[in-house]
Design a protein around this motif. Structure first.
Motif, PDB file in Angstrom:
ATOM      1  N   LEU A 123       0.818  -1.210   0.000  1.00 32.74           N
ATOM      2  CA  LEU A 123       0.000   0.000   0.000  1.00 32.74           C
ATOM      3  C   LEU A 123       0.858   1.268   0.000  1.00 32.74           C
ATOM      4  CD1 LEU A 123      -2.754  -1.027   2.575  1.00 32.74           C
ATOM      5  CD2 LEU A 123      -2.943  -0.997   0.075  1.00 32.74           C
ATOM      6  N   LYS A 124       2.127   1.133   0.298  1.00 32.59           N
ATOM      7  CA  LYS A 124       3.053   2.266   0.280  1.00 32.59           C
ATOM      8  C   LYS A 124       3.627   2.483  -1.110  1.00 32.59           C
ATOM      9  CE  LYS A 124       6.561   4.203   3.385  1.00 32.59           C
ATOM     10  NZ  LYS A 124       7.525   3.891   4.483  1.00 32.59           N
ATOM     11  N   GLU A 125       3.257   1.610  -2.051  1.00 32.11           N
ATOM     12  CA  GLU A 125       3.806   1.655  -3.403  1.00 32.11           C
ATOM     13  C   GLU A 125       2.665   1.759  -4.418  1.00 32.11           C
ATOM     14  OE1 GLU A 125       5.899  -2.043  -3.406  1.00 32.11           O
ATOM     15  OE2 GLU A 125       7.423  -1.339  -1.987  1.00 32.11           O
ATOM     16  N   PRO A 126       1.904   2.863  -4.393  1.00 39.04           N
ATOM     17  CA  PRO A 126       0.704   2.972  -5.244  1.00 39.04           C
ATOM     18  C   PRO A 126       0.991   2.892  -6.733  1.00 39.04           C
ATOM     19  CG  PRO A 126       1.267   5.087  -4.257  1.00 39.04           C
ATOM     20  CD  PRO A 126       2.102   4.063  -3.563  1.00 39.04           C
ATOM     21  N   ALA A 127       2.184   3.284  -7.152  1.00 40.61           N
ATOM     22  CA  ALA A 127       2.496   3.241  -8.578  1.00 40.61           C
ATOM     23  C   ALA A 127       2.596   1.812  -9.101  1.00 40.61           C
ATOM     24  CB  ALA A 127       3.805   3.987  -8.848  1.00 40.61           C
ATOM     25  N   SER A 128       2.669   0.822  -8.187  1.00 38.47           N
ATOM     26  CA  SER A 128       2.750  -0.574  -8.609  1.00 38.47           C
ATOM     27  C   SER A 128       1.379  -1.195  -8.829  1.00 38.47           C
ATOM     28  CB  SER A 128       3.519  -1.393  -7.563  1.00 38.47           C
ATOM     29  OG  SER A 128       2.797  -1.474  -6.338  1.00 38.47           O
ATOM     30  N   PHE A 129       0.307  -0.437  -8.576  1.00 39.50           N
ATOM     31  CA  PHE A 129      -1.059  -0.950  -8.670  1.00 39.50           C
ATOM     32  C   PHE A 129      -1.743  -0.520  -9.972  1.00 39.50           C
ATOM     33  CE2 PHE A 129      -0.409  -1.571  -4.218  1.00 39.50           C
ATOM     34  CZ  PHE A 129      -1.355  -2.491  -3.777  1.00 39.50           C
ATOM     35  N   CYS A 130      -2.591  -1.394 -10.487  1.00 41.00           N
ATOM     36  CA  CYS A 130      -3.595  -1.012 -11.471  1.00 41.00           C
ATOM     37  C   CYS A 130      -4.808  -0.526 -10.678  1.00 41.00           C
ATOM     38  CB  CYS A 130      -3.990  -2.192 -12.346  1.00 41.00           C
ATOM     39  SG  CYS A 130      -2.649  -2.874 -13.348  1.00 41.00           S
ATOM     40  N   VAL A 131      -5.153   0.739 -10.822  1.00 34.60           N
ATOM     41  CA  VAL A 131      -6.253   1.328 -10.065  1.00 34.60           C
ATOM     42  C   VAL A 131      -7.474   1.401 -10.965  1.00 34.60           C
ATOM     43  CG1 VAL A 131      -7.063   3.378  -8.835  1.00 34.60           C
ATOM     44  CG2 VAL A 131      -4.649   2.670  -8.652  1.00 34.60           C
ATOM     45  N   ARG A 132      -8.553   0.735 -10.548  1.00 38.51           N
ATOM     46  CA  ARG A 132      -9.801   0.758 -11.295  1.00 38.51           C
ATOM     47  C   ARG A 132     -10.892   1.293 -10.369  1.00 38.51           C
ATOM     48  NH1 ARG A 132      -6.215   0.370 -14.186  1.00 38.51           N
ATOM     49  NH2 ARG A 132      -5.752  -1.226 -15.752  1.00 38.51           N
ATOM     50  N   SER A 133     -11.369   2.486 -10.686  1.00 36.97           N
ATOM     51  CA  SER A 133     -12.324   3.189  -9.827  1.00 36.97           C
ATOM     52  C   SER A 133     -13.673   3.261 -10.541  1.00 36.97           C
ATOM     53  CB  SER A 133     -11.806   4.599  -9.517  1.00 36.97           C
ATOM     54  OG  SER A 133     -12.671   5.278  -8.637  1.00 36.97           O
ATOM     55  N   PHE A 134     -14.732   2.844  -9.846  1.00 43.54           N
ATOM     56  CA  PHE A 134     -16.064   2.675 -10.450  1.00 43.54           C
ATOM     57  C   PHE A 134     -17.005   3.779  -9.969  1.00 43.54           C
ATOM     58  CE2 PHE A 134     -13.857  -1.278 -10.366  1.00 43.54           C
ATOM     59  CZ  PHE A 134     -14.204  -1.935 -11.537  1.00 43.54           C
ATOM     60  N   GLU A 135     -17.635   4.456 -10.931  1.00 40.39           N
ATOM     61  CA  GLU A 135     -18.596   5.504 -10.610  1.00 40.39           C
ATOM     62  C   GLU A 135     -19.880   5.274 -11.393  1.00 40.39           C
ATOM     63  OE1 GLU A 135     -20.870   7.937  -9.227  1.00 40.39           O
ATOM     64  OE2 GLU A 135     -18.869   7.964  -8.295  1.00 40.39           O
ATOM     65  N   ALA A 136     -21.004   5.198 -10.668  1.00 40.15           N
ATOM     66  CA  ALA A 136     -22.291   4.868 -11.280  1.00 40.15           C
ATOM     67  C   ALA A 136     -23.123   6.088 -11.644  1.00 40.15           C
ATOM     68  CB  ALA A 136     -23.091   3.965 -10.333  1.00 40.15           C
ATOM     69  N   ALA A 137     -22.654   7.300 -11.313  1.00 38.10           N
ATOM     70  CA  ALA A 137     -23.359   8.530 -11.686  1.00 38.10           C
ATOM     71  C   ALA A 137     -22.689   9.112 -12.928  1.00 38.10           C
ATOM     72  CB  ALA A 137     -23.329   9.533 -10.537  1.00 38.10           C
ATOM     73  N   PRO A 138     -23.296   8.973 -14.111  1.00 36.62           N
ATOM     74  CA  PRO A 138     -22.632   9.370 -15.356  1.00 36.62           C
ATOM     75  C   PRO A 138     -22.167  10.820 -15.386  1.00 36.62           C
ATOM     76  CG  PRO A 138     -24.574   8.048 -15.831  1.00 36.62           C
ATOM     77  CD  PRO A 138     -24.608   8.349 -14.363  1.00 36.62           C
ATOM     78  N   ALA A 139     -22.879  11.732 -14.711  1.00 35.82           N
ATOM     79  CA  ALA A 139     -22.524  13.151 -14.767  1.00 35.82           C
ATOM     80  C   ALA A 139     -21.134  13.431 -14.213  1.00 35.82           C
ATOM     81  CB  ALA A 139     -23.561  13.977 -14.000  1.00 35.82           C
ATOM     82  N   LEU A 140     -20.613  12.541 -13.383  1.00 41.35           N
ATOM     83  CA  LEU A 140     -19.298  12.766 -12.779  1.00 41.35           C
ATOM     84  C   LEU A 140     -18.146  12.316 -13.670  1.00 41.35           C
ATOM     85  CD1 LEU A 140     -19.978  11.660  -9.082  1.00 41.35           C
ATOM     86  CD2 LEU A 140     -20.013  13.970 -10.045  1.00 41.35           C
ATOM     87  N   LEU A 141     -18.436  11.510 -14.669  1.00 45.19           N
ATOM     88  CA  LEU A 141     -17.348  10.909 -15.453  1.00 45.19           C
ATOM     89  C   LEU A 141     -16.507  11.897 -16.239  1.00 45.19           C
ATOM     90  CD1 LEU A 141     -16.410   7.945 -15.511  1.00 45.19           C
ATOM     91  CD2 LEU A 141     -18.685   8.255 -14.539  1.00 45.19           C
ATOM     92  N   PRO A 142     -17.066  12.922 -16.906  1.00 46.50           N
ATOM     93  CA  PRO A 142     -16.197  13.859 -17.625  1.00 46.50           C
ATOM     94  C   PRO A 142     -15.165  14.522 -16.710  1.00 46.50           C
ATOM     95  CG  PRO A 142     -18.466  14.125 -18.337  1.00 46.50           C
ATOM     96  CD  PRO A 142     -18.498  13.205 -17.139  1.00 46.50           C
TER      97      PRO A 142
END
Length: 307
Positions: free
Chosen positions: A87-106
């Motif tokens: 967890l101290k090495e965030p650049a080693s992760f593939c980060v996939r963040s899910f948002e269900a409110a379409p207006a926030l995506l842009p």
């Protein structure tokens, strides 16, 4: 009765499992990921920013003892540091963040470009995270403030998530869109790389119960997850827990999940090191009582990130 509640739970869970297919997860681009951070509920992208800044590492190391497996208290500081080191090495992760409110995506896409320019493998996914993988799953979206960030998807009725309807739901609409089964994603990661490190954060406005149940029901798969950070909703008071029954949940849904997760953590070889949990925030977020008076809940013409 509790039997009828459990019956409705099983029906919803099995429906999700039936509709998932092995190739439904290719759009998430998980191939080659040795470490994966699954962020349920992007909102303003605050959890991704917190993860990149190392806040989840701090949560992992400095939580109450009840949130770890029983052996944690016997570990030396060196051993604890090693357990949380990924967890101290965030650049080693593939980060996939899910948002269900379409207006926030842009708005989130702009952040994605910035993160990727800094060599972080971040993708904001326009989808709900729950127990169903499907392109057309229905969801509830609430507008609560007249600003670009003032919208949220909600797994429960707004007033059941935000006690006293603060902020007030000004407009509620039902839409359909992509959703992903949390258990299915974890299984996909494991099929691609059995030794992958998986961290999960859920702040999905009540849908955490349905998202977690299929994963928790599979202790072997649950134990392939290393870190679990969850904000639980509608469980902080006796009144809220009674309301949860109207959704087909057990009145003790929180305790039931928590107990089974901790039981899995005690299994030999289980990788799950922490169930970080709160009724008021997820790691890296504002406490809910602070958020209710934040810039995000007030009318504004600004497109800047709310403080």
């Amino acid at each position: 009765t509790s039997g009828s509640r459990n019956g409705r739970w099983r029906k919803r869970r099995l429906r999700g499992s039936h509709r998932a297919a092995p190739d439904d997860y290719s759009a998430l681009e998980l191939d080659g990921c040795g470490r994966v951070f699954l962020d349920g509920g992007s909102n303003t992208g605050e959890s991704v920013r917190a993860f990149i800044k190392g806040h989840f590492h701090s949560c992992g190391l400095r939580s109450p003892s009840r949130q770890y497996a029983s052996y944690w208290s016997q570990l030396s500081q060196v051993e604890r540091n090693a357990a949380m080191q990924p967890l101290k090495e965030p650049a080693s992760f593939c980060v996939r963040s899910f948002e269900a409110a379409p207006a926030l995506l842009p708005l989130l896409r702009r952040q994605e470009q910035d993160h990727r320019a800094q060599k972080y493998d971040v993708r904001f996914v326009e989808a709900a995270l729950g127990n169903v993988t499907a392109p057309d799953e229905s969801r509830r979206v609430v507008r609560y403030a007249d600003n670009v960030w003032g919208v949220s998807a909600s797994g429960l009725r707004w007033g059941d998530v935000h006690v006293g309807d603060k902020p007030v739901a000004r407009e509620t609409t039902s839409i359909s869109g992509q959703s992903y089964d949390l258990r299915g994603i974890v299984a996909r990661v494991r099929s691609l790389n059995a030794s992958a490190v998986v961290a999960i954060k859920l702040d999905i406005e009540g849908s955490e119960y349905w998202a977690l149940e299929p994963l928790v029901a599979d202790p072997e798969l649950l134990c392939s997850v290393s870190y679990l950070f969850v904000e639980f909703h509608s469980a902080a008071s006796a009144g809220q827990r009674r309301v949860a029954q109207s959704y087909g949940l057990r009145e003790d849904a929180f305790e039931h999940l928590k107990g089974r997760i901790h039981a899995a953590m005690e299994r030999p070889g289980c990788r799950l090191k922490i169930l970080w949990r709160s009724f008021w925030a997820s790691c890296g977020d504002k406490q809910r009582f602070e958020w209710r008076s934040s810039e995000q809940t007030r009318d504004s013409t600004s497109t800047e990130l709310p403080a």
